[in-house]
Enzyme design. Structure first.
Site, PDB file in Angstrom:
ATOM      1  CD  GLN A 114      -2.336   1.073   2.944  1.00  0.00           C
ATOM      2  OE1 GLN A 114      -3.691   0.907   2.410  1.00  0.00           O
ATOM      3  NE2 GLN A 114      -2.160   1.453   4.032  1.00  0.00           N
ATOM      4  N   GLY A 115       0.809   1.986  -0.913  1.00  0.00           N
ATOM      5  CA  GLY A 115       1.473   3.306  -1.190  1.00  0.00           C
ATOM      6  C   GLY A 115       0.674   4.667  -0.763  1.00  0.00           C
ATOM      7  CE1 TYR A 116      -3.872   4.337  -0.091  1.00  0.00           C
ATOM      8  CE2 TYR A 116      -5.002   4.479   1.894  1.00  0.00           C
ATOM      9  CZ  TYR A 116      -4.787   4.078   0.601  1.00  0.00           C
ATOM     10  OH  TYR A 116      -6.202   4.166  -0.641  1.00  0.00           O
ATOM     11  CB  SER A 117       1.740   6.789   4.916  1.00  0.00           C
ATOM     12  OG  SER A 117       1.139   6.403   5.784  1.00  0.00           O
ATOM     13  CB  SER A 149       3.236  -3.400   5.421  1.00  0.00           C
ATOM     14  OG  SER A 149       2.725  -2.637   6.408  1.00  0.00           O
ATOM     15  CD  GLU A 232      -6.000  -0.206   7.723  1.00  0.00           C
ATOM     16  OE1 GLU A 232      -4.686  -0.522   7.677  1.00  0.00           O
ATOM     17  OE2 GLU A 232      -6.422   1.113   7.059  1.00  0.00           O
ATOM     18  CB  SER A 357      -2.467   9.591  14.857  1.00  0.00           C
ATOM     19  OG  SER A 357      -2.849  10.687  14.686  1.00  0.00           O
ATOM     20  CD  GLU A 359      -2.360  11.700  18.687  1.00  0.00           C
ATOM     21  OE1 GLU A 359      -1.970  12.281  20.193  1.00  0.00           O
ATOM     22  OE2 GLU A 359      -2.109  11.539  18.143  1.00  0.00           O
TER      23      GLU A 359
END
Length: 377
Positions: A114-117, A149, A232, A357, A359
């Site tokens: 997965q290429g998100y962050s 990952s 997810e 997170s 938050e």
């Protein structure tokens, strides 16, 4: 909610348990194990009838998840493809995309990451800067992704990239499918060594990498990406909780064997609380799976619950060990090896950060569920 396993579920459990006993061995690579699962029809149980292998009801999917975890089977290399990308393709992809990619996932032959962050776009995903430029029928992707990952093992990556020049936030994004094996250094995967000594995550650099498909159409990436994130925390969360249960049991045994609980009522209370909270998480997961009606806050509540719980478990493991937790055979040499509970403690420090997170999860609950005013930016 009445969530009982009926006779058909119990028969399914016997089949699953028998298959695992017959096929689970220690001399098979994880990739070979994925292919064995695919050949046995155990991948895609939750997909619709046109795409998966054998079909299973929701309760039978839970049964399979439980039996898989309790058999001590390997962590899945195909989790991201099976449980994240495949349902997303079924919901948003074209018939041609489904026909191209779902069979490889179902056979356990094509692995995904997965290429998100990104370094500047983690929990605030909408601030991502990876760009993709139209190139004939495809795109060329340039940018950096992080905390990816399974990138070193994956054959494909689904990448969220900005395809509209000058766009901002969640506008102008596209959900792209990128093959990882490309010539000329177009994709560079670099493992990230963590303080636990392991390298589960990677940073991935794209330098004009070719993307062959856009899921959901150009510019609709945010809708597709959010739809994927809603998937997810499904049945797979129950596998995670069974793993938590086993970790807790080992820590309780360590506390009893060391005598740490004999004269420490506070420690005993904390262990009991961990057990009770884990049971609560299980019933909350079952309630959510059983028909909470698409509650937009359910995934965030689940993440808040298990992130803090697992972090506190790591802290308990160190408290039980006392001063010995800070040392071990060769613990502070350049090639130190940590034991299981030391790795648990160090890795769990990130539980309240990755995957969104605490938050961010609280903001989602406040704004989307409680209807409170949005945070000023």
């Amino acid at each position: 909610m009445d969530f009982e396993f009926g006779p058909e579920d119990q028969a399914f459990r016997r089949d699953a348990r028998g298959w695992l006993e017959d096929h689970l061995t220690t001399d098979r690579t994880r990739l070979a194990w994925e292919r064995e699962l695919g050949a046995g029809g155990w991948i895609g149980l939750g997909w619709d009838a046109d795409h998966g292998n054998r079909r299973a009801t929701l309760t039978q999917q839970v049964v399979w998840a439980e039996e898989y975890a309790r058999a001590g089977a390997p962590a899945r290399l195909g989790h991201i493809g099976e449980n994240l990308l495949a349902p997303t393709l079924i919901a948003y992809g074209s018939k041609e995309q489904q026909a191209r990619f779902l069979p490889g996932i179902a056979r356990g032959e094509e692995l995904w990451c997965q290429g998100y962050s990104e370094p500047g776009a983690g929990s605030d995903l909408a601030s991502l800067r990876t760009v993709a430029v139209k190139d004939g029928t495809g795109y060329r992707v340039t940018g950096q992704k992080i905390w990816t990952s399974l990138a070193a093992d994956a054959h494909w990556c689904f990448v969220l990239a900005r395809t509209e020049p000058g766009s901002g936030r969640h506008h102008g994004l596209t959900f792209l499918l990128v093959p990882m094996d490309q010539p000329g250094g177009r994709i560079d995967v670099r493992p990230i060594r963590q303080m636990s000594g392991t390298s589960e995550f990677n940073e991935v650099f794209f330098d004009g990498a070719e993307a062959v498909e856009a899921v959901g159409g150009e510019g609709n990436g945010w809708q597709v990406a959010m739809g994927l994130l809603a998937l997810e925390r499904g049945v797979s969360t129950l596998v995670q909780q069974i793993g938590f249960e086993e970790e807790l049991a080992r820590i309780v045994r360590a506390a009893v064997d060391s005598g740490a609980v004999d004269d420490d009522p506070v420690l005993r209370d904390r262990l009991v609380r961990q057990w009770a909270e884990l049971r609560t998480m299980r019933w909350n997961a079952l309630r959510t799976l059983g028909g909470s009606g698409g509650d937009p806050g359910a995934p965030s509540v689940a993440k808040l619950l298990w992130g803090g719980w697992h972090q506190r478990l790591g802290e308990l493991a160190m408290r039980i060990r006392g001063a010995a937790a800070a040392s071990g055979p060769g613990a502070w040499t350049p090639s130190y090896e940590l034991d299981e509970q030391q790795r648990l403690f160090l890795f769990s420090r990130a539980d309240t950060i990755y995957g969104g997170s605490d938050e961010i999860q609280r903001n989602i609950i406040a704004e989307r569920v409680l209807g409170l005013p949005r945070e000023l930016r």
